[in-house]
Design an enzyme around this catalytic site. Structure first.
Site, PDB file in Angstrom:
ATOM      1  N   LYS A  40      76.366  -2.669  -0.806  1.00 40.40           N
ATOM      2  CA  LYS A  40      77.408  -2.121  -1.666  1.00 40.40           C
ATOM      3  C   LYS A  40      76.976  -0.785  -2.266  1.00 40.40           C
ATOM      4  CE  LYS A  40      78.168  -6.874  -3.174  1.00 40.40           C
ATOM      5  NZ  LYS A  40      77.799  -7.813  -4.273  1.00 40.40           N
ATOM      6  N   GLY A  41      75.656  -0.624  -2.399  1.00 41.12           N
ATOM      7  CA  GLY A  41      75.123   0.492  -3.183  1.00 41.12           C
ATOM      8  C   GLY A  41      75.510   1.881  -2.717  1.00 41.12           C
ATOM      9  N   GLU A  96      73.488   6.148   2.380  1.00 43.33           N
ATOM     10  CA  GLU A  96      72.848   5.054   1.653  1.00 43.33           C
ATOM     11  C   GLU A  96      72.488   5.511   0.238  1.00 43.33           C
ATOM     12  OE1 GLU A  96      72.422   2.201   0.945  1.00 43.33           O
ATOM     13  OE2 GLU A  96      70.758   1.185   1.941  1.00 43.33           O
ATOM     14  N   ASP A  97      72.314   4.551  -0.659  1.00 44.61           N
ATOM     15  CA  ASP A  97      71.961   4.901  -2.035  1.00 44.61           C
ATOM     16  C   ASP A  97      70.484   5.265  -2.184  1.00 44.61           C
ATOM     17  OD1 ASP A  97      71.164   2.283  -1.532  1.00 44.61           O
ATOM     18  OD2 ASP A  97      72.057   1.423  -3.330  1.00 44.61           O
ATOM     19  N   ASP A 100      63.678   2.780   0.067  1.00 43.94           N
ATOM     20  CA  ASP A 100      62.546   2.269  -0.709  1.00 43.94           C
ATOM     21  C   ASP A 100      61.400   1.970   0.266  1.00 43.94           C
ATOM     22  OD1 ASP A 100      61.359   1.238  -3.111  1.00 43.94           O
ATOM     23  OD2 ASP A 100      61.949  -0.781  -2.534  1.00 43.94           O
ATOM     24  N   LYS A 128      62.328   7.086  -2.296  1.00 45.23           N
ATOM     25  CA  LYS A 128      61.075   6.715  -2.978  1.00 45.23           C
ATOM     26  C   LYS A 128      59.970   6.666  -1.926  1.00 45.23           C
ATOM     27  CE  LYS A 128      62.723   3.125  -6.017  1.00 45.23           C
ATOM     28  NZ  LYS A 128      62.452   1.739  -6.473  1.00 45.23           N
ATOM     29  N   PHE A 151      62.039   1.598 -10.938  1.00 41.33           N
ATOM     30  CA  PHE A 151      63.269   0.887 -10.609  1.00 41.33           C
ATOM     31  C   PHE A 151      64.450   1.573 -11.285  1.00 41.33           C
ATOM     32  CE2 PHE A 151      66.464  -2.354 -10.301  1.00 41.33           C
ATOM     33  CZ  PHE A 151      66.246  -2.842  -9.023  1.00 41.33           C
ATOM     34  N   VAL A 152      65.412   2.007 -10.490  1.00 40.21           N
ATOM     35  CA  VAL A 152      66.543   2.769 -11.033  1.00 40.21           C
ATOM     36  C   VAL A 152      67.871   2.051 -10.797  1.00 40.21           C
ATOM     37  CG1 VAL A 152      65.441   5.034 -10.904  1.00 40.21           C
ATOM     38  CG2 VAL A 152      66.629   4.139  -8.895  1.00 40.21           C
ATOM     39  N   ASP A 158      72.008  -1.336  -8.372  1.00 39.15           N
ATOM     40  CA  ASP A 158      72.151  -2.438  -9.313  1.00 39.15           C
ATOM     41  C   ASP A 158      70.814  -3.015  -9.742  1.00 39.15           C
ATOM     42  OD1 ASP A 158      71.732  -3.674  -6.634  1.00 39.15           O
ATOM     43  OD2 ASP A 158      71.918  -5.531  -7.768  1.00 39.15           O
ATOM     44  N   ARG A 164      76.030  -0.966 -11.408  1.00 37.85           N
ATOM     45  CA  ARG A 164      76.405  -0.100 -10.280  1.00 37.85           C
ATOM     46  C   ARG A 164      77.379   0.991 -10.707  1.00 37.85           C
ATOM     47  NH1 ARG A 164      74.717  -2.427  -5.409  1.00 37.85           N
ATOM     48  NH2 ARG A 164      74.689  -4.681  -5.329  1.00 37.85           N
TER      49      ARG A 164
HETATM   50  P1  IMP Z   1      64.253  -0.927   1.568  1.00 38.07           P
HETATM   51  O1  IMP Z   1      64.563  -1.737   2.777  1.00 38.07           O
HETATM   52  O2  IMP Z   1      63.039  -1.405   0.855  1.00 38.07           O
HETATM   53  O3  IMP Z   1      64.220   0.557   1.820  1.00 38.07           O
HETATM   54  O4  IMP Z   1      65.332  -1.320   0.526  1.00 38.07           O
HETATM   55  C1  IMP Z   1      66.428  -0.730   0.281  1.00 38.07           C
HETATM   56  C2  IMP Z   1      67.291  -1.526  -0.682  1.00 38.07           C
HETATM   57  O5  IMP Z   1      66.558  -2.074  -1.796  1.00 38.07           O
HETATM   58  C3  IMP Z   1      68.269  -0.553  -1.246  1.00 38.07           C
HETATM   59  O6  IMP Z   1      69.383  -0.429  -0.405  1.00 38.07           O
HETATM   60  C4  IMP Z   1      68.561  -1.162  -2.594  1.00 38.07           C
HETATM   61  O7  IMP Z   1      69.578  -2.107  -2.455  1.00 38.07           O
HETATM   62  C5  IMP Z   1      67.281  -1.860  -2.991  1.00 38.07           C
HETATM   63  N1  IMP Z   1      66.472  -1.037  -3.935  1.00 38.07           N
HETATM   64  C6  IMP Z   1      65.307  -0.415  -3.689  1.00 38.07           C
HETATM   65  N2  IMP Z   1      64.854   0.248  -4.762  1.00 38.07           N
HETATM   66  C7  IMP Z   1      65.775   0.066  -5.725  1.00 38.07           C
HETATM   67  C8  IMP Z   1      65.895   0.522  -7.089  1.00 38.07           C
HETATM   68  O8  IMP Z   1      65.060   1.256  -7.648  1.00 38.07           O
HETATM   69  N3  IMP Z   1      67.002   0.105  -7.758  1.00 38.07           N
HETATM   70  C9  IMP Z   1      67.950  -0.691  -7.198  1.00 38.07           C
HETATM   71  N4  IMP Z   1      67.894  -1.129  -5.933  1.00 38.07           N
HETATM   72  C10 IMP Z   1      66.810  -0.758  -5.199  1.00 38.07           C
HETATM   73 MG    MG Z   2      71.328  -1.013  -0.771  1.00 40.47          MG
END
Ligand code: IMP
Ligand code: MG
Length: 175
Positions: A40-41, A96-97, A100, A128, A151-152, A158, A164
């Site tokens: 959703k982000g 994408e939002d 990470d 990040k 964490f943001v 969210d 959100r």
């Molecule tokens: P990745 O697979 O670790 O890159 O994760 C990505 C997902 O983790 C993102 O699409 C977010 O939904 C969630 N996420 C990662 N960091 C944050 C944060 O700082 N705040 C909120 N959601 C996060």
């Molecule tokens: Mg996401």
């Protein structure tokens, strides 16, 4: 309860999205962009960005969930909602939002690549890079802001499904 500290104001985010859209308008001149918003982000950013794009745009959505807790776990990613349409021969821009660990987007980009789009790029509001795991192999083409390992929330992001809808991005400070 958690406290929020403003990291990027609504004005700062708008100004940055203006710049990103200008770049995208130049890069995609003469083309039609198929924007894929990641639920959703990614949706808040996708709406803001796409309204500033001057070349023709079509939109579609995907939703993925990751399970498996810690960052060093393998983790498991499930495709919860797929695209409505084929993307073969299209110029696809995934929006994408945040990136990470990079696991979600590594999975998603690999999956989309098998569908043979004409081009495939990735655009994220936040990145990040310090959190990236070695097995993640994700090339980001457009980044709004590179942030430290905090964490943001807000602008689509969210904490336990809340925040959100905040028009700014805040750092969550746990008491
Ligand atoms: P990745 O697979 O670790 O890159 O994760 C990505 C997902 O983790 C993102 O699409 C977010 O939904 C969630 N996420 C990662 N960091 C944050 C944060 O700082 N705040 C909120 N959601 C996060
Ligand atoms: Mg996401």
């Amino acid at each position: 309860m958690e406290n929020l500290r403003v990291l990027f104001s609504e004005e700062e985010i708008n100004a940055r999205i203006d710049e990103m859209a200008e770049q995208i308008n130049r890069d995609y001149e003469g083309k039609t962009i198929k924007i894929i918003g990641i639920l959703k982000g990614g949706v808040y950013f996708m709406c803001a960005l796409s309204k500033r794009i001057k070349v023709p745009v079509m939109i579609d959505f995907m939703c993925v969930s990751s399970y498996g807790n810690s960052t060093h776990d393998q983790g498991f990613i499930e495709l919860k909602k797929d695209l409505e349409d084929d993307i073969r021969y299209e110029d696809v821009l995934v929006v994408e939002d945040i990136i990470d660990t990079g696991k979600t987007l590594t999975y998603l980009m690999e999956e989309l690549r098998t569908r043979k789009p004409a081009s495939l790029k990735l655009c994220t509001l936040l990145d990040k890079p310090d959190r990236r795991v070695p097995e993640a192999d994700v090339k980001v083409d457009y980044v709004g802001f590179t942030i430290p390992d905090k964490f943001v929330v807000g602008y689509g992001l969210d904490y336990a499904q809340k925040y959100r809808n905040l028009p700014y991005i805040g750092v969550v400070e746990f008491e």
